[in-house]
Design an enzyme around this catalytic site. Structure first.
Site, PDB file in Angstrom:
ATOM      1  N   LYS A 163     -28.724  18.231 -19.120  1.00  7.81           N
ATOM      2  CA  LYS A 163     -29.696  17.148 -19.112  1.00  7.81           C
ATOM      3  C   LYS A 163     -31.085  17.719 -18.805  1.00  7.81           C
ATOM      4  CE  LYS A 163     -30.192  16.268 -14.398  1.00  7.81           C
ATOM      5  NZ  LYS A 163     -31.127  15.687 -13.533  1.00  7.81           N
ATOM      6  N   ASP A 192     -22.895  16.623 -17.731  1.00  8.85           N
ATOM      7  CA  ASP A 192     -23.451  15.881 -16.603  1.00  8.85           C
ATOM      8  C   ASP A 192     -22.596  16.271 -15.410  1.00  8.85           C
ATOM      9  OD1 ASP A 192     -24.069  14.054 -14.622  1.00  8.85           O
ATOM     10  OD2 ASP A 192     -24.526  12.461 -16.046  1.00  8.85           O
ATOM     11  N   HIS A 193     -23.135  17.149 -14.561  1.00 10.43           N
ATOM     12  CA  HIS A 193     -22.267  17.747 -13.538  1.00 10.43           C
ATOM     13  C   HIS A 193     -21.723  16.716 -12.564  1.00 10.43           C
ATOM     14  CE1 HIS A 193     -26.039  17.913 -11.159  1.00 10.43           C
ATOM     15  NE2 HIS A 193     -25.224  17.767 -10.159  1.00 10.43           N
ATOM     16  N   LYS A 197     -17.484  16.129 -10.684  1.00  8.23           N
ATOM     17  CA  LYS A 197     -17.127  16.125  -9.258  1.00  8.23           C
ATOM     18  C   LYS A 197     -15.769  15.454  -9.081  1.00  8.23           C
ATOM     19  CE  LYS A 197     -21.837  16.122  -7.527  1.00  8.23           C
ATOM     20  NZ  LYS A 197     -21.840  17.315  -6.690  1.00  8.23           N
ATOM     21  N   GLU A 231     -31.215  12.242  -1.550  1.00  8.27           N
ATOM     22  CA  GLU A 231     -31.433  13.656  -1.233  1.00  8.27           C
ATOM     23  C   GLU A 231     -32.387  13.756  -0.064  1.00  8.27           C
ATOM     24  OE1 GLU A 231     -31.920  16.469  -4.659  1.00  8.27           O
ATOM     25  OE2 GLU A 231     -32.118  14.573  -5.725  1.00  8.27           O
ATOM     26  N   ASP A 250     -34.596  11.392 -13.826  1.00  4.34           N
ATOM     27  CA  ASP A 250     -33.879  12.580 -13.352  1.00  4.34           C
ATOM     28  C   ASP A 250     -32.477  12.242 -12.849  1.00  4.34           C
ATOM     29  OD1 ASP A 250     -34.013  15.413 -12.860  1.00  4.34           O
ATOM     30  OD2 ASP A 250     -34.018  14.959 -10.721  1.00  4.34           O
ATOM     31  N   HIS A 255     -26.896  10.700 -14.258  1.00  3.15           N
ATOM     32  CA  HIS A 255     -25.825  10.754 -13.251  1.00  3.15           C
ATOM     33  C   HIS A 255     -25.371   9.372 -12.778  1.00  3.15           C
ATOM     34  CE1 HIS A 255     -26.758  14.908 -13.197  1.00  3.15           C
ATOM     35  NE2 HIS A 255     -27.731  14.874 -12.323  1.00  3.15           N
ATOM     36  N   LYS A 355     -35.896  11.231  -3.231  1.00  2.44           N
ATOM     37  CA  LYS A 355     -36.117  12.509  -2.538  1.00  2.44           C
ATOM     38  C   LYS A 355     -36.621  12.193  -1.133  1.00  2.44           C
ATOM     39  CE  LYS A 355     -35.941  15.516  -6.108  1.00  2.44           C
ATOM     40  NZ  LYS A 355     -34.833  16.491  -6.114  1.00  2.44           N
TER      41      LYS A 355
END
Lengths: 503, 317
Positions: A163, A192-193, A197, A231, A250, A255, A355
């Site tokens: 991505k 898409d990591h 998971k 995050e 992002d 995600h 963030k």
């Protein structure tokens, strides 16, 4: 005919011989994620005997210099589990080719190198091209591979792209169209990591492997759902990139909408890749696209300002390196999502990401309706709603919150939590997302990869919000670093009688 | 250790154990988490290496946290029955909190074996599967031990005679045998030989020769026969019982001969007509075999399909 000797219960999934070509081999993704994941797969004997990696980037380097560089980073990122013997054996299949993605000659040399390696290491002509480069180079690389005749051969040729898949719907379509000139959609693997998971995969097991949850999984019992991807870090030197992306693009476009689709999708008829992806895609296409006049009530952007945390001064986003002093970029985004289907009509899914929030946490909280009749009057605690929390990180697991009687005389209630901890119930190491996803790509299992129709559906939702945000001048910064985001996000939930939970 | 060995006292000791662990964990500030996914009853043979079994169970706990109930037989015991409870704890990498699973060790004099079953029956954790690892089939003849067997959802043997394993299956119970588990990597190797294009030749095989130790050899032969029959072949099957270092299978068709045999070290040689290559086989241990078996929660369809033919071969040879 199926192999009559197969024993899926006991045999490891067969990984075919292949060569993996990494474009952007000198970059962070290769060092931090790809090579450590490949090493771990080698350590677990999951790779085929002749598996080989060819790294490509512009830097001039020999095979040995590249191996040495990768050795250092794998050792650093794998940590205690590093075994030099495994590395030495794995490194025999690691090669390097200096090359420019814009130069056709580089692809011709790549073709020769693949041919040599296939011959010396007895690898079939299967090649996984991994684009760990700037997104702006994806189309150019696909074209280079196509023109050099590397996109087709007797074995399979797969193109894995990271991505972002475009910046908006139009650019996503344009990118796909360029990739499809050389690689059919079935050979374009959008990674898409988040979907790799373990806990995200476990959502499917949890929902469709148990009989007790699915009957409650609808508008009749669910009050609302909160999805958090928080995050604690800032932009960490990526200010210039992040300024162009923002939290909505992002995190939410890819995600978190994918996670939401996994939570909310209908059961698929089978666990075949396309069945699961069809249902995920259908869900994404059922999301209501906000009209321009509805956007600001249902989508809140935020940007962190400076703060003092733990005795340390934290800069605001506008003070980060490479960021314009009047930047309008969202470092926080909270969105109300409504799904227009029979299962979820009227049930809000609140998605937030940001963030410099108080901690790093990703989780899904499903809040159920309260008991229809409250017989334990005059107590505040009993009002604690039933919550089912699917924790993605850092501590993967599932918790169910309910009220219980406090020991002793009288009927005093208090909320308690029943926890399932993924790490303690199954002591085995959970594979990293990239291990799962790389192995899936080699095997040809696309269940956890994103398809073009899914990408387009997510951009349709996000674009509607983005267009209004881009046309609005916000009073940024609107939340302090280390807080849970702007007050407007709280108000967004309060309008529907809800409030954010503190993870 | 409780003064009187009774289920109530053992359960009380377990309760106290967790209170103590919680206190210790509380003092350290990191806490203790109890983990349990099943009850694992281990019936040890008289000649078993008790220390090795203890180590195997300790290694299995992080992967398959259980209430382990280990029954040992002591010939030299001056007492009749003893029980003790203790915890197997570990700390996952990067975490401070201990995770603990509980173990009950019951040691019985031979003369008191018939008292063991009534002691065990109330001990399994409610609502979780019970797995019986029977290391010595003779123990199943002890009065009352059939009750332990019927309590189990799954019974795992150690190289038991094949007809005994089959008799458990005919009771409808899920069953396994480490003699079968030892074949997994060999079977995987054979399956790979015939993957994709190799499938076309399967119906032509007319003969299967297996030289292997018993009882694994019967399983290997039965599995090969089953696979070939499913592919449309009608093979003749021969089993020769041989020592482990002489393990070898041969599949013969009019124009093709496939041989897989043990070579020195942990390796297998695959020979297809005149072409040969070698493949490394990972070492197996009781721990790795049990780890594989415990990962199977219920029935093992391939093993259960193969078992009747293996029993037939065992009886006829």
């Amino acid at each position: 005919m199926d192999n009559p000797f197969q024993d899926p219960l006991r045999f490891e999934r067969h990984v075919p011989e292949c060569v993996m070509v990494i474009f952007g081999a000198n970059g962070d993704l290769t060092k931090r994620k790809l090579m450590p994941a490949l090493y771990r797969l080698a350590y677990d004997r999951r790779l085929s005997t002749g598996f080989s990696v060819i790294g490509i980037s512009r830097t001039g380097m020999t095979d040995d210099a590249f191996r040495e560089k990768m050795f250092e980073s794998v050792k650093e990122f794998v940590g205690d589990g590093f075994d030099p013997e495994v590395w030495n054996s794995f490194a025999q299949g690691v090669f390097y080719l200096p090359g420019d993605v814009g130069d056709l000659e580089s692809y011709r040399r790549l073709g020769e190198r693949i041919g040599e390696i296939s011959k010396t290491r007895e690898v079939a002509s299967n090649v996984l091209f991994y684009l760990a480069t700037q997104p702006s180079q994806y189309a150019e690389i696909a074209q280079g591979l196509g023109q050099a005749g590397l996109a087709k051969d007797s074995g399979w040729r797969r193109l894995v792209v990271e991505k972002p898949f475009g910046r908006d719907l139009e650019s996503a379509r344009e990118l796909s169209e360029k990739l499809h000139r050389h690689f059919p959609e079935s050979e374009v693997w959008r990674i898409d990591h988040y979907l790799g998971k373990e806990t995200v995969q476990n959502i499917l097991a949890f929902r469709f492997g148990n009989g007790i949850f699915e009957p409650l999984w609808n508008r009749r019992y669910v009050n609302h759902v909160q999805i958090t991807g928080a995050e604690s870090i800032g932009v960490e030197g990526r200010g210039a990139y992040y300024q162009e992306a923002g939290a909505l693009r992002d995190m939410i476009q890819n995600h978190l909408l994918q996670v939401m689709a996994t939570v909310a999708m209908e059961p698929s008829a089978s666990f075949r890749p396309d069945s699961v992806r069809d249902e995920r895609s259908k869900l994404l296409r059922s999301i209501r696209v906000w009209k321009p006049e509805e956007v600001l009530e249902n989508a809140v952007p935020g940007q962190y300002g400076p703060a003092r945390i733990g005795g340390e001064e934290m800069p605001g986003f506008r003070q980060e390196q490479g960021v314009k002093p009047d930047s309008q970029t969202d470092t926080y985004a909270a969105v109300t999502v409504l799904v227009d289907n029979w299962r979820w009509a009227g049930i809000p899914f609140y998605i937030r990401t940001g963030k410099r929030l108080p901690k790093r946490v990703s989780e899904i909280a499903i809040q159920f309706n309260e008991a229809p009749l409250q017989i334990f009057n005059h107590q505040e605690d009993f009002r604690a709603p039933n919550l089912l929390i699917l924790r993605i990180q850092p501590e993967e697991g599932i918790s169910l919150k309910f009220v219980s009687k406090r020991p002793g005389a009288g009927m005093t209630l208090r909320p308690v939590s029943m926890d399932f901890n993924y790490g303690s119930s199954f002591g085995e190491r959970s594979p990293e997302a990239y291990e799962t996803l790389l192995l899936d790509a080699m095997i040809g299992d696309a269940t956890l990869y994103t398809r073009q129709d899914m990408v387009e559906a997510s951009w349709t939702v996000v674009d509607a919000i983005r267009q209004v945000w881009d046309a609005t001048k916000f009073e940024f910064p609107n939340y302090a670093a280390g807080s849970w985001g702007p007050a407007q996000a709280d108000e967004m939930l309060a309008r529907r009688g809800h409030c954010w939970r503190r993870p | 250790m409780s003064a009187t060995v009774s289920p109530e006292n053992i359960l009380k000791d377990l309760g106290n154990l967790w209170v103590d662990l919680a206190r210790q964990g509380g003092q350290g500030g990191s806490g203790v988490l109890r983990a349990c996914t099943m009850t694992l009853v281990v019936l040890c043979g008289e000649h078993d290496d008790q220390q090795a079994i203890g180590e195997t169970i300790a290694r299995l706990m992080p992967q398959h946290p259980s209430r382990a109930i280990v029954v040992r037989v002591s010939r030299s015991a001056e007492w009749s029955l003893q029980a003790r409870v203790f915890a197997q704890c570990w700390t996952p990498f990067g975490e401070r909190r201990h995770i603990c699973a509980e173990e009950i060790e019951i040691t019985s004099a031979e003369s008191a074996l018939s008292d063991v079953a009534p002691l065990i029956l109330p001990l399994p954790v409610a609502d979780l599967p019970v797995v019986l690892w029977c290391r010595d089939v003779r123990l199943l003849d002890v009065p009352g031990f059939a009750g332990i067997e019927s309590l189990a959802n799954r019974v795992i043997f150690n190289d038991a005679p094949v007809p005994i394993v089959q008799s458990v299956l005919t009771q409808g119970k899920a069953v396994g045998d480490l003699a079968w588990t030892r074949l997994t990597r060999w079977r995987e190797l054979i399956a790979r030989i015939f993957a994709n294009r190799g499938l076309a030749v399967l119906p032509n095989f007319s003969q299967v020769k297996v030289r292997w130790p018993a009882p694994s050899g019967y399983y290997m032969a039965a599995w090969l026969e089953d696979g070939l029959r499913r592919a449309g072949a009608q093979p003749r099957v021969e089993v020769d019982i041989a020592p482990a270092h002489e393990r070898r299978i041969e599949l013969v068709s009019p124009d093709l001969s496939v041989t897989v045999s043990q070579c020195s070290g942990q390796c297998a040689e695959i020979r297809i007509n005149d072409a040969a290559h070698q493949s490394v086989l990972p070492e197996t241990s009781e721990y790795s075999l049990m780890r594989e078996e415990l990962a199977i929660a219920g029935h093992d369809p391939v093993f259960e399909r193969v078992l009747p033919a293996a029993a037939r071969l065992a009886v006829s040879s």
